[in-house]
Scaffold this motif. Structure first.
Motif, PDB file in Angstrom:
ATOM      1  N   GLU A  82       4.715  -3.474  -9.045  1.00  0.00           N
ATOM      2  CA  GLU A  82       6.128  -3.802  -9.217  1.00  0.00           C
ATOM      3  C   GLU A  82       6.678  -4.631  -8.058  1.00  0.00           C
ATOM      4  O   GLU A  82       7.760  -5.201  -8.168  1.00  0.00           O
ATOM      5  N   LEU A  83       5.934  -4.698  -6.972  1.00  0.00           N
ATOM      6  CA  LEU A  83       6.389  -5.465  -5.812  1.00  0.00           C
ATOM      7  C   LEU A  83       6.010  -6.944  -5.898  1.00  0.00           C
ATOM      8  O   LEU A  83       6.501  -7.757  -5.110  1.00  0.00           O
ATOM      9  N   ILE A  84       5.125  -7.301  -6.832  1.00  0.00           N
ATOM     10  CA  ILE A  84       4.545  -8.651  -6.841  1.00  0.00           C
ATOM     11  C   ILE A  84       4.828  -9.351  -8.167  1.00  0.00           C
ATOM     12  O   ILE A  84       4.543  -8.819  -9.243  1.00  0.00           O
ATOM     13  N   GLU A  85       5.377 -10.557  -8.075  1.00  0.00           N
ATOM     14  CA  GLU A  85       5.581 -11.433  -9.234  1.00  0.00           C
ATOM     15  C   GLU A  85       4.670 -12.646  -9.096  1.00  0.00           C
ATOM     16  O   GLU A  85       4.645 -13.296  -8.046  1.00  0.00           O
ATOM     17  N   ILE A  86       3.921 -12.948 -10.146  1.00  0.00           N
ATOM     18  CA  ILE A  86       3.106 -14.168 -10.173  1.00  0.00           C
ATOM     19  C   ILE A  86       3.878 -15.207 -10.967  1.00  0.00           C
ATOM     20  O   ILE A  86       4.237 -14.982 -12.122  1.00  0.00           O
ATOM     21  N   ARG A  87       4.123 -16.372 -10.348  1.00  0.00           N
ATOM     22  CA  ARG A  87       4.990 -17.394 -10.943  1.00  0.00           C
ATOM     23  C   ARG A  87       4.215 -18.686 -11.188  1.00  0.00           C
ATOM     24  O   ARG A  87       3.563 -19.212 -10.281  1.00  0.00           O
ATOM     25  N   ARG A  88       4.316 -19.178 -12.420  1.00  0.00           N
ATOM     26  CA  ARG A  88       3.660 -20.447 -12.776  1.00  0.00           C
ATOM     27  C   ARG A  88       4.473 -21.632 -12.262  1.00  0.00           C
ATOM     28  O   ARG A  88       5.701 -21.674 -12.419  1.00  0.00           O
ATOM     29  N   VAL A  89       3.777 -22.597 -11.657  1.00  0.00           N
ATOM     30  CA  VAL A  89       4.400 -23.832 -11.199  1.00  0.00           C
ATOM     31  C   VAL A  89       4.455 -24.809 -12.366  1.00  0.00           C
ATOM     32  O   VAL A  89       3.434 -25.053 -13.024  1.00  0.00           O
ATOM     33  N   GLY A  98       1.337 -36.325  -4.267  1.00  0.00           N
ATOM     34  CA  GLY A  98       1.915 -36.330  -5.601  1.00  0.00           C
ATOM     35  C   GLY A  98       1.424 -35.167  -6.422  1.00  0.00           C
ATOM     36  O   GLY A  98       1.339 -35.253  -7.647  1.00  0.00           O
ATOM     37  N   GLY A  99       1.087 -34.070  -5.744  1.00  0.00           N
ATOM     38  CA  GLY A  99       0.556 -32.905  -6.429  1.00  0.00           C
ATOM     39  C   GLY A  99       1.632 -32.034  -7.038  1.00  0.00           C
ATOM     40  O   GLY A  99       2.783 -32.455  -7.200  1.00  0.00           O
ATOM     41  N   PRO A 100       1.285 -30.805  -7.348  1.00  0.00           N
ATOM     42  CA  PRO A 100       2.239 -29.884  -7.963  1.00  0.00           C
ATOM     43  C   PRO A 100       3.405 -29.589  -7.026  1.00  0.00           C
ATOM     44  O   PRO A 100       3.269 -29.685  -5.811  1.00  0.00           O
ATOM     45  N   PRO A 101       4.578 -29.256  -7.572  1.00  0.00           N
ATOM     46  CA  PRO A 101       5.684 -28.810  -6.719  1.00  0.00           C
ATOM     47  C   PRO A 101       5.244 -27.639  -5.851  1.00  0.00           C
ATOM     48  O   PRO A 101       4.418 -26.822  -6.271  1.00  0.00           O
ATOM     49  N   ILE A 102       5.805 -27.555  -4.664  1.00  0.00           N
ATOM     50  CA  ILE A 102       5.406 -26.500  -3.726  1.00  0.00           C
ATOM     51  C   ILE A 102       6.506 -25.454  -3.599  1.00  0.00           C
ATOM     52  O   ILE A 102       6.312 -24.293  -3.965  1.00  0.00           O
ATOM     53  N   LEU A 103       7.662 -25.854  -3.106  1.00  0.00           N
ATOM     54  CA  LEU A 103       8.805 -24.927  -3.018  1.00  0.00           C
ATOM     55  C   LEU A 103       9.961 -25.404  -3.893  1.00  0.00           C
ATOM     56  O   LEU A 103      10.444 -24.671  -4.748  1.00  0.00           O
ATOM     57  N   VAL A 104      10.408 -26.641  -3.665  1.00  0.00           N
ATOM     58  CA  VAL A 104      11.480 -27.199  -4.488  1.00  0.00           C
ATOM     59  C   VAL A 104      10.983 -27.311  -5.928  1.00  0.00           C
ATOM     60  O   VAL A 104       9.925 -27.867  -6.187  1.00  0.00           O
TER      61      VAL A 104
END
Length: 491
Positions: free
Chosen positions: A165-172, A226-232
């Motif tokens: 419950e402490l961890i969320e996996i988020r798709r970029v 020009g790779g995947p978004p990182i933070l923004v």
């Protein structure tokens, strides 16, 4: 005798709160408890249990049993994926713990007791969220963009229901790849106060509103990413985090990634390779941090090359970070650096860190002329300290100089020249009157690396640092003196 030597080495390079600081992994014990690990353990001529570090299956099984035996975690990754080393990754977690527990950057939300982190490129192994949640109860968002990384990170989280419950996996979202930020350097220094950074010791001191002249901006770094978004584009509107962390793609090509034949940690192109290498990737984190600014208390990343570290710090000066800190992570023959920065107002206080407790610093002298050698540098070290009145003795057989500085000499060194030429006490000096300073004993050694390159190491000979920051300031000033004398173009 050999065992003691090995333990001393571990203590010298491992965070004191790391489970393996005083107790390195016992392969023999683990083999007796885990039948799946036993086939990978063999005994060398001196009777020590070992594994073949070039065997991916062996290193993966070691990681699995360490996570289970020492952390109560269930874990696995598919063949060929990047396999993390548990002691080294734990060092990074504990360094961030140091940053968060210090008050150099005040807490933004004092009512929130649980730290929340963002793991950039969590990978199939999801190692940082698993360790951070299990060791410290931190909450995490782990991001990634490949199907295999997202699938296995989710599996590793679900396999540990006590922390899931402490961890969320988020798709970029890959529909909008990151583009270079062109506007960041329009007004250098416009974002506020800068702080000086000690590249080796993780110390920071307030020196004024603009970076020192020797830290010039390298405008070419990071271009072409020009790779995947990182933070923004991945961090949601209104989200707040205490920190982000990242094990970036260190290499520009997969061929470069495979140059070390002594280890096999696996790793795919997506995990290990980025056009422009780690400098491009981390520069993008810096650019994103300028846009997100106070959405994070601390931005951090691991860095694989010290030359990149100094260039990245130059970039941070340029975009107006209020504080910059570094540390060193060492495991076996592998050395990495940690880089941390913030845009929040910095408290005027120096923060002790575990790196300072190691009491050792180093820097490289690169580009020496053919007629210059290690002994010339040693003589200059001896002269430098003698000219300030310190006791200084050169040992030509061991290529070292032993130095003793009085309390008064230490205090005088804790003064710097600001850019307008007036003397100003460093923050450390303001907090530590001269009558509370003890004499300091240190040793400076010089080692030949390759032709034209020397490694200069400083070791504080006391068990405890007399005053936090004194040793690092002294060694940084020595570095500037030696580079000015021996490196062409630095005068």
């Amino acid at each position: 005798m050999g065992s003691k030597k090995r333990k001393r080495g571990v203590r010298a390079t491992t965070h004191p709160r790391n489970k393996y600081s005083d107790n390195p992994p016992d392969f023999s014990l683990l083999a007796s408890k885990y039948s799946t690990f036993a086939p990978y353990v063999f005994y060398s001529g001196d009777g020590r249990p070992r594994i073949d570090w070039t065997d991916f299956n062996a290193t993966r099984e070691l990681t699995r049993v360490l996570l289970h035996h020492d952390h109560g975690l269930n874990w696995w990754i598919p063949d060929g994926q990047l396999c993390p080393t548990v002691p080294n990754r734990s060092n990074y977690i504990h360094w961030i713990e140091d940053l968060l527990s210090s008050d150099i950057i005040p807490k933004v939300q004092a009512d929130r007791n649980t730290a929340k982190g963002f793991d950039i490129g969590t990978g199939t192994n999801c190692i940082y969220p698993l360790l951070g949640a299990s060791l410290l109860g931190w909450k995490f968002v782990g991001s990634d963009f490949t199907d295999v990384a997202l699938e296995w990170a989710e599996k590793n989280v679900r396999s540990n229901p006590h922390i899931s419950e402490l961890i969320e996996i988020r798709r970029v979202n890959m529909e909008n790849p990151a583009s270079s930020s062109e506007e960041l350097n329009d007004e250098p220094g416009k974002y506020g106060q800068c702080t000086d950074a000690d590249f080796d010791n993780g110390k920071a001191v307030v020196i004024g509103p603009s970076p020192p002249a020797h830290l010039q901006m390298h405008s070419g770094i990071g271009k072409g990413y020009g790779g995947p978004p990182i933070l923004v584009g991945v961090v949601k509107d209104g989200e707040k985090f205490d920190f982000c962390m990242c094990n970036p793609p260190f290499f520009e090509t997969i061929e470069e990634a495979g140059l070390n034949p002594k280890t096999s940690c696996g790793g795919t192109v997506q995990e290990m390779v980025c056009p422009g290498g780690e400098s491009a990737f981390i520069t993008r984190i810096i650019e994103d941090s300028v846009q997100l600014r106070q959405s994070f208390r601390w931005y951090t990343s691991m860095v694989g090359r010290k030359t990149n570290l100094k260039v990245l710090i130059s970039k941070l000066w340029e975009v107006g970070a209020t504080i910059v800190k570094t540390t060193e992570f060492v495991q076996g023959q592998t050395c990495r650096w940690g880089l941390a920065w913030s845009f929040l107002p910095a408290s005027k206080k120096i923060v002790p860190s575990h790196v300072a407790e190691k009491n050792n610093l180093s820097f490289m002298l690169e580009g020496l002329q053919r007629h210059q050698n290690a002994f010339d540098v040693l003589q200059s070290v001896e002269s430098y300290f003698r000219n300030m009145g310190a006791s200084s003795k050169l040992d030509s057989a061991s290529f070292k100089v032993d130095v003793t500085l009085s309390a008064e000499q230490c205090n005088s060194i804790l003064k710097i020249q600001t850019q307008n030429g007036t003397d100003q006490d460093i923050l450390i000096s303001a907090n530590c009157p001269s009558d509370k300073l003890n004499d300091m004993r240190l040793c400076v050694s010089v080692f030949q690396q390759i032709p034209g390159t020397l490694l200069v190491k400083g070791l504080l000979l006391q068990k405890e640092i007399p005053v936090p920051g004194v040793f690092s300031v002294i060694f940084q000033q020595l570095q500037e003196v030696l580079k000015s004398k021996f490196i062409v173009g630095i005068r």
